[in-house]
Design a protein around this motif. Structure first.
Motif, PDB file in Angstrom:
ATOM      1  N   ARG A 161       0.823  -1.210   0.000  1.00  0.00           N
ATOM      2  CA  ARG A 161       0.000   0.000   0.000  1.00  0.00           C
ATOM      3  C   ARG A 161       0.855   1.257   0.000  1.00  0.00           C
ATOM      4  O   ARG A 161       0.519   2.266  -0.644  1.00  0.00           O
ATOM      5  CB  ARG A 161      -0.921  -0.005   1.225  1.00  0.00           C
ATOM      6  CG  ARG A 161      -2.085  -0.993   1.102  1.00  0.00           C
ATOM      7  CD  ARG A 161      -2.824  -1.113   2.417  1.00  0.00           C
ATOM      8  NE  ARG A 161      -3.193   0.191   2.976  1.00  0.00           N
ATOM      9  CZ  ARG A 161      -3.410   0.409   4.271  1.00  0.00           C
ATOM     10  NH1 ARG A 161      -3.269  -0.580   5.152  1.00  0.00           N
ATOM     11  NH2 ARG A 161      -3.761   1.612   4.690  1.00  0.00           N
ATOM     12  N   VAL A 162       1.963   1.234   0.731  1.00  0.00           N
ATOM     13  CA  VAL A 162       2.877   2.378   0.756  1.00  0.00           C
ATOM     14  C   VAL A 162       3.362   2.702  -0.652  1.00  0.00           C
ATOM     15  O   VAL A 162       3.322   3.866  -1.104  1.00  0.00           O
ATOM     16  CB  VAL A 162       4.081   2.085   1.675  1.00  0.00           C
ATOM     17  CG1 VAL A 162       5.236   3.047   1.374  1.00  0.00           C
ATOM     18  CG2 VAL A 162       3.685   2.225   3.140  1.00  0.00           C
ATOM     19  N   LEU A 163       3.832   1.694  -1.364  1.00  0.00           N
ATOM     20  CA  LEU A 163       4.380   1.918  -2.702  1.00  0.00           C
ATOM     21  C   LEU A 163       3.302   2.372  -3.679  1.00  0.00           C
ATOM     22  O   LEU A 163       3.550   3.212  -4.550  1.00  0.00           O
ATOM     23  CB  LEU A 163       5.058   0.650  -3.197  1.00  0.00           C
ATOM     24  CG  LEU A 163       6.271   0.202  -2.371  1.00  0.00           C
ATOM     25  CD1 LEU A 163       6.812  -1.120  -2.878  1.00  0.00           C
ATOM     26  CD2 LEU A 163       7.360   1.264  -2.383  1.00  0.00           C
ATOM     27  N   THR A 164       2.102   1.828  -3.506  1.00  0.00           N
ATOM     28  CA  THR A 164       0.993   2.251  -4.365  1.00  0.00           C
ATOM     29  C   THR A 164       0.612   3.692  -4.095  1.00  0.00           C
ATOM     30  O   THR A 164       0.404   4.485  -5.029  1.00  0.00           O
ATOM     31  CB  THR A 164      -0.223   1.338  -4.133  1.00  0.00           C
ATOM     32  OG1 THR A 164       0.124   0.002  -4.509  1.00  0.00           O
ATOM     33  CG2 THR A 164      -1.415   1.798  -4.956  1.00  0.00           C
ATOM     34  N   ARG A 165       0.526   4.054  -2.826  1.00  0.00           N
ATOM     35  CA  ARG A 165       0.164   5.428  -2.476  1.00  0.00           C
ATOM     36  C   ARG A 165       1.248   6.405  -2.932  1.00  0.00           C
ATOM     37  O   ARG A 165       0.934   7.498  -3.425  1.00  0.00           O
ATOM     38  CB  ARG A 165      -0.051   5.548  -0.961  1.00  0.00           C
ATOM     39  CG  ARG A 165      -0.510   6.923  -0.502  1.00  0.00           C
ATOM     40  CD  ARG A 165      -1.794   7.329  -1.184  1.00  0.00           C
ATOM     41  NE  ARG A 165      -2.268   8.638  -0.750  1.00  0.00           N
ATOM     42  CZ  ARG A 165      -2.981   9.451  -1.509  1.00  0.00           C
ATOM     43  NH1 ARG A 165      -3.313   9.095  -2.746  1.00  0.00           N
ATOM     44  NH2 ARG A 165      -3.383  10.624  -1.039  1.00  0.00           N
TER      45      ARG A 165
END
Length: 553
Positions: A161-165
């Motif tokens: 989720r971090v990388l997507t955000r």
């Protein structure tokens, strides 16, 4: 010696699960590539990769990333030809990350939530250049996910989720996204991480997938972006983003040290370095008709506070009309603004009209020499991602889509290419290429190809390098086990291979996805017990590799 974290001890040897950290004096650092023999009287300690990221891991990540960016700052500067050849991408990324580390040290946060919030604010405030602003969005992505979950650790799902955000924030902040840039690399890291998470991968699997995806996307920037294609180099900002992800990868794997050691040259740098500063290259067919025209002469950056959504929207519209390379990142209380313009006064006035604009940085772009594609390259043709990862860890370009002749041709050097082949199929594909440039194919299985990679000296000259690779591969007596005959038969194959080579010193075992972790552990233990004098290297080859490849030398 002690056992690095992420290695597994068996008897008097240490089998490396994720190895090949770098080149040492033209070859692979064998002490870290395969087996580490402990000092007398010392028992290796079993250390495992991280299952989650906590505050201590976050500190290690930013410190490691800063050190890596410092090591590669000049290299990144030399590759900086897009959007303008101002030669400061490496310096900008380093300063951005350095301020994040300094802020965490100064504030000494005691929780992951406060630490990630401090890091996000520090990178946003300190962001230099287009790439620095986009890198700050990775910090913002970390902070948003940690704060939303309210926990003190980040597991595999949260990292995805971090990388997507981060990719979403970066994309949203850029006025006119361009293919083949740091945005492309960030998006690829996010998508591959999400796929790995969706397939049930742990933290190691997610970060490995992200790094692999980012690395492949970075190499494609040489084709996707017309300016970079003309220059023959990868995107400097994208390379910096990859370095930051690789720093996190080493932290997750429990590995220490810098990404750069004596003789190390990552694949993206190796394929770009001969091109940098060497004059204008011939424009490849797939580069498009032409590179974009020269842009504005100045870079303007500032922080914006005490503003509103409407004011920020109006500012974006004004700056978009004034110039290009517009990035407005952050919010809701603080924004970092970056734009290239000719009319500096108009850009400054637009910022002042939008709110409290301060910390202006105005730079006039310096002319930089053009670059060209490299004459000679080394490519590894692999089936499984695990084998590809081993080549990438020693700074080589590894292609898993080598069967696509167009893809393979796009990576060839202008004068010559050394192809390290990990199977009869890859060898046949290499030998079947028709090209005016010299193509040398070496190896017929993963063990031979890895042995050839271990002796490469890129400074020795192409002919000498190819000769050394051929000799190293020929010295490996290898067996490929395609079917599954059972553990006893596999062990018999290993015994036979070891006994067939008089004075054998090194054994390489490359396993495919058909062997479970328990069976691999049992085999490695049996080998260590029966052949205590052999240095044993295990490579988890992954999908596409045969059940077992045995190499002895």
């Amino acid at each position: 010696m002690g056992t690095p974290q992420g290695h597994v001890a068996y008897g008097n040897c240490t089998i490396v699960a994720e190895a090949v950290p770098g080149l040492q004096n033209g070859g692979v650092d064998q002490a870290r590539l395969g087996v580490s023999v402990p000092a007398p009287g010392k028992v290796p300690k079993r250390l495992m990769p991280l299952a989650h990221l906590d505050l201590a891991a976050l500190r290690r990540w930013v410190i490691t990333a800063r050190a890596d960016l410092a090591a590669y700052a000049e290299a990144l500067n030399s590759l900086n030809v897009f959007p303008v050849p101002d030669g400061d991408t490496g310096s900008n990324l380093l300063m951005t990350m350095s301020d994040a580390v300094d802020e965490i040290d100064r504030r000494a946060p005691e929780t992951l939530v406060s630490a990630t919030r401090d890091m996000a604010q520090a990178t946003l405030t300190a962001a230099r250049g287009n790439s620095g602003v986009i890198l700050s969005q990775l910090s913002c992505g970390v902070s948003e996910v940690v704060e939303a979950d309210g926990g003190e650790t980040l597991a595999a799902h949260q990292l995805a989720r971090v990388l997507t955000r981060a990719a979403q924030l970066a994309q949203d902040g850029v006025s006119v996204p361009v293919p083949g840039t740091i945005l492309t690399v960030a998006a690829a890291a996010a998508s591959t991480a999400e796929r790995a998470d969706g397939a049930g991968a742990d933290l190691v699997g997610v970060i490995d997938a992200a790094v692999a995806g980012a690395g492949e996307a970075l190499l494609r920037t040489r084709i996707d972006n017309p300016v970079l294609c003309r220059a023959g180099v990868v995107d400097a900002g994208g390379a910096g983003y990859l370095l930051v992800l690789e720093a996190l990868q080493r932290v997750v794997h429990g590995e220490g040290g810098l990404a750069v050691t004596g003789g190390t040259e990552p694949e993206w740098l190796r394929i770009s370095r001969d091109a940098a500063g060497s004059g204008v290259a011939e424009l490849p067919v797939d580069c498009g008709d032409h590179a974009p025209a020269d842009g504005p002469s100045y870079e303007v950056m500032f922080l914006l506070e005490k503003t509103s959504d409407d004011a920020v929207g109006e500012l974006k519209a004004t700056l978009h009309d004034l110039g290009d390379s517009l990035v407005v990142a952050g919010g809701p209380d603080r924004f970092s603004v970056h734009v290239h313009v000719d009319d500096v006064a108009a850009a400054v006035n637009a910022g002042v009209d939008a709110g409290r604009a301060h910390r202006f940085r105005i730079t006039r772009f310096a002319d930089q020499p053009s670059v060209q594609t490299p004459e000679f390259v080394v490519l590894a043709l692999a089936h499984g991602q695990g084998v590809a990862h081993e080549f990438k860890r020693v700074g080589l370009t590894a292609l898993t889509d080598w069967y696509d002749e167009e893809v393979l041709r796009s990576q060839l050097g202008r004068v010559g290419t050394l192809l390290l082949c990990t199977s009869p199929e890859t060898f046949d594909a290499a030998r079947g290429l028709t090209t005016d440039a010299m193509v040398v194919a070496v190896g017929r299985d993963a063990a031979q190809a890895l042995a050839a990679a271990a002796v490469l000296d890129i400074d020795a000259g192409f002919d000498q390098m190819c000769a050394a690779a051929r000799e190293a591969a020929a010295d490996v007596a290898s067996v490929r086990v395609v079917g599954d005959p059972g553990d006893d038969a596999l062990m018999q194959q290993i015994r036979g291979a070891a006994e067939a080579v008089r004075g054998a010193e090194l054994m390489t075992l490359v396993t495919g996805d058909g062997l479970t972790a328990d069976r691999i552990d049992a085999l490695l233990l049996a080998v260590a017990t029966e052949h205590p004098t052999l240095d044993v290297t295990h490579v988890a080859g992954g999908v596409g590799e045969p059940l077992l490849t045995i190499g002895v030398e």
